[in-house]
Design a protein around this motif. Sequence first.
Motif, PDB file in Angstrom:
ATOM      1  N   TYR A  62       0.874  -1.176   0.000  1.00 23.80           N
ATOM      2  CA  TYR A  62       0.000   0.000   0.000  1.00 23.80           C
ATOM      3  C   TYR A  62       0.906   1.219   0.000  1.00 23.80           C
ATOM      4  O   TYR A  62       2.004   1.183   0.560  1.00 23.80           O
ATOM      5  N   LEU A  63       0.461   2.279  -0.633  1.00 20.82           N
ATOM      6  CA  LEU A  63       1.267   3.501  -0.701  1.00 20.82           C
ATOM      7  C   LEU A  63       1.477   4.074   0.694  1.00 20.82           C
ATOM      8  O   LEU A  63       0.503   4.404   1.388  1.00 20.82           O
ATOM      9  N   ALA A  66      -0.442   7.221   2.342  1.00 21.86           N
ATOM     10  CA  ALA A  66      -1.712   7.489   1.663  1.00 21.86           C
ATOM     11  C   ALA A  66      -2.872   7.266   2.627  1.00 21.86           C
ATOM     12  O   ALA A  66      -2.760   6.495   3.581  1.00 21.86           O
ATOM     13  N   PHE A  72      -6.015   1.285  -4.212  1.00 27.19           N
ATOM     14  CA  PHE A  72      -4.669   1.080  -4.741  1.00 27.19           C
ATOM     15  C   PHE A  72      -4.464  -0.393  -5.029  1.00 27.19           C
ATOM     16  O   PHE A  72      -4.686  -1.241  -4.168  1.00 27.19           O
ATOM     17  N   PHE A  85       7.928   3.901  -6.014  1.00 26.80           N
ATOM     18  CA  PHE A  85       6.846   3.576  -5.103  1.00 26.80           C
ATOM     19  C   PHE A  85       7.402   3.449  -3.686  1.00 26.80           C
ATOM     20  O   PHE A  85       8.328   2.674  -3.444  1.00 26.80           O
ATOM     21  N   LEU A  87       6.316   2.038  -0.369  1.00 25.82           N
ATOM     22  CA  LEU A  87       5.269   1.105   0.009  1.00 25.82           C
ATOM     23  C   LEU A  87       5.382   0.658   1.465  1.00 25.82           C
ATOM     24  O   LEU A  87       6.480   0.462   1.979  1.00 25.82           O
TER      25      LEU A  87
END
Length: 159
Positions: A62-63, A66, A72, A85, A87
């Motif tokens: 997952y980001l 965020a 996502f 990215f 993550l």
Amino acid sequence: MTKFEKILELLEKAGIDYILIGGLAATAFGSSRLTTDIDLVYSRSPENRKRISQMFSSLHPYLRGAPPNLPFQFDERTLSSGLNFTLSTDLGDIDLLAEVPGGNYESLKNDTIALEIFGQKCKCIGLKKLIELKKASGRPKDFEAIAELEAILEEQNKL
């Protein structure tokens, strides 16, 4: 807490083309600084993107930072559409980077060395190039680490 050993093991088992950079690479060379994530420069070849998306699917990426409900999906299409990215995963934080100030996988792969870290074989950026990458980043935290890494390089050159 990031499970570096397990991440490196999974990367190797999946046959992913990557280069370890950042804080964990610095630690491998003897830096006393701690890091909480793993920084990887990855090949953007279609085959490698496929291997990455397959391996990462089990880690629920997952980001990082965020909002929790932001839709996502980390897959080949996402990798093709983006470059870098940051993550959060089940095994900890991973920065998956196609480009960094100072290069990409193709331009950096000749500046790597094979290392064993946490009992896992990996491809790591060389110390001299790591220093260059940290200088190129321009981040204050990297400038703090440069002096220590240069001292380590100087000691290695004396041997």
